[in-house]
Structure formats: C-alpha cells, structure tokens
Design a protein around this motif. Structure first.
Motif, PDB file in Angstrom:
ATOM      1  N   GLY A   1       0.785  -1.218  -0.066  1.00 41.35           N
ATOM      2  CA  GLY A   1       0.093  -0.047  -0.030  1.00 41.35           C
ATOM      3  C   GLY A   1       0.675   1.242   0.052  1.00 41.35           C
ATOM      4  O   GLY A   1       0.204   2.415  -0.093  1.00 41.35           O
ATOM      5  N   HIS A   2       2.080   1.319  -0.217  1.00 37.70           N
ATOM      6  CA  HIS A   2       2.933   2.467  -0.085  1.00 37.70           C
ATOM      7  C   HIS A   2       3.493   2.480  -1.580  1.00 37.70           C
ATOM      8  O   HIS A   2       4.314   3.547  -1.771  1.00 37.70           O
ATOM      9  CB  HIS A   2       4.036   2.314   0.917  1.00 37.70           C
ATOM     10  N   GLY A   3       3.120   1.762  -2.770  1.00 37.64           N
ATOM     11  CA  GLY A   3       3.531   1.956  -3.916  1.00 37.64           C
ATOM     12  C   GLY A   3       4.929   1.539  -4.150  1.00 37.64           C
ATOM     13  O   GLY A   3       5.676   1.739  -5.425  1.00 37.64           O
ATOM     14  N   TYR A   4       5.576   0.729  -3.148  1.00 41.76           N
ATOM     15  CA  TYR A   4       6.922   0.225  -3.434  1.00 41.76           C
ATOM     16  C   TYR A   4       7.008  -0.818  -4.499  1.00 41.76           C
ATOM     17  O   TYR A   4       7.611  -0.777  -5.074  1.00 41.76           O
ATOM     18  CB  TYR A   4       7.580  -0.605  -2.102  1.00 41.76           C
ATOM     19  N   ALA A   5       6.206  -1.711  -4.345  1.00 42.60           N
ATOM     20  CA  ALA A   5       5.925  -2.871  -5.337  1.00 42.60           C
ATOM     21  C   ALA A   5       5.698  -2.353  -6.756  1.00 42.60           C
ATOM     22  O   ALA A   5       6.554  -2.759  -7.826  1.00 42.60           O
ATOM     23  CB  ALA A   5       4.815  -3.942  -5.120  1.00 42.60           C
TER      24      ALA A   5
END
Length: 175
Positions: free
Chosen positions: A108-112
C-alpha cells in the motif's frame, strides 16, 4: 505472482537498479530472514500456493544469496528489505518473466509498483517483451501489472487456480 516450473533460467546479474526510493540489488546473507518470511507468510503466499515447506525453505536459503535473477528490494533511505523481484529468462514460451513478493507491512505504499516498473523497464532495454502471471483472484497484483504497462493477454488454469498472463512488448508505452 506465480512462476512457471519450466526450465527457465535466471539472467546474467544486473548492476544495482535505483529508483526514487528503492534499490534493487542481489540478495545478501543478512536478507535471508526477511526473504524466509516472504516464503512462509500466509498473506504473501495466499495467491502463490501457500507457505513453503521447511525442507524447501532450507534449500532456497542456501541458493538465494547472490543468485542471478533474484533482486532484493530495499528502501534506499534505511536499507530495510521490502520484498523480492525475480526475473527469469526463457520462462513462458521463451519470454522473460517478472515476479515479485513484498512483505505485508510494506503493502500500500507504492513500493511494489515502483520496483516492478523499474524491473520491467530494465528487462525491456534488451528483451523484446516481458510477461508476468498472477492468479485471477489477486486483484491487487493485477492492478499493479496494468499500472506498469502490462496487458492481460490470456487466462488459463494452472496449479488448480485460474491464472492470468500479462505481457508488455518493448515497443508499447508504459501507463
């Protein structure tokens, strides 16, 4: 993401890949505990056939450190391991396949999206296309793949689950 049990091979090692917030680099010995969590966490493994068994974990632990094609995704600011991105040459029908797993506390933090987008771009520098496979039920993964420019091209049943194949060709534009 599921990976094919084919005779796919890992590509030659990449130099580290930096993004705005992340570093993709070879797996190191100190990463093994976090990587082991990826293999055993029921949430991570929900769409990957469930947690990996202890004998398989021991084999993987011995083989993953420095293995070509396996990229630890670490947060650049503090070196915390967030997940893995795997790149296999000669996967499905000879195409390069990208897969990924991230620890739930980093969802949910955009890392992926950032890491997979960078990996796809790196692959497409030399390969004509890249593919990724996920379970049809894995809506978050499907949205991520579409967000980095892959298109749904095929649905099928494998491993007793409905799967979807995504592909991006070098000549297509990212979203």
């Amino acid at each position: 993401m599921s990976t094919s049990p084919s005779a796919a091979q890992a590509p030659a090692p990449w130099p580290p890949l930096r993004t705005e917030r992340l570093l993709l680099r070879p797996v190191r010995g100190g990463d093994v505990p976090a990587v082991t969590r990826l293999w055993t966490d029921p949430d991570v493994r929900r769409h990957l056939g469930g947690p990996v068994t202890a004998p398989v974990i021991r084999i993987r632990q011995r083989r993953i450190v420095g293995a070509p094609g396996f990229h630890a995704v670490v947060r650049a600011e503090d070196g915390v391991l967030l997940g893995l991105v795997t790149v296999e040459d000669g996967g499905r029908d000879g195409e390069t396949e990208v897969s990924y797993q991230f620890l739930p506390e980093h969802w949910g933090h955009g890392y992926a999206r950032e890491a997979v987008g960078a990996a796809v771009a790196r692959v497409l520098e030399t390969a004509p296309s890249v593919v990724a496979v996920t379970q049809e039920a894995n809506h978050r993964s499907r949205r991520l793949l579409e967000a980095v420019g892959l298109e749904h091209v095929e649905s099928f049943v494998e491993w007793d689950a409905h799967q979807v194949l995504y592909r991006r060709r070098r000549d297509s534009r990212a979203a």
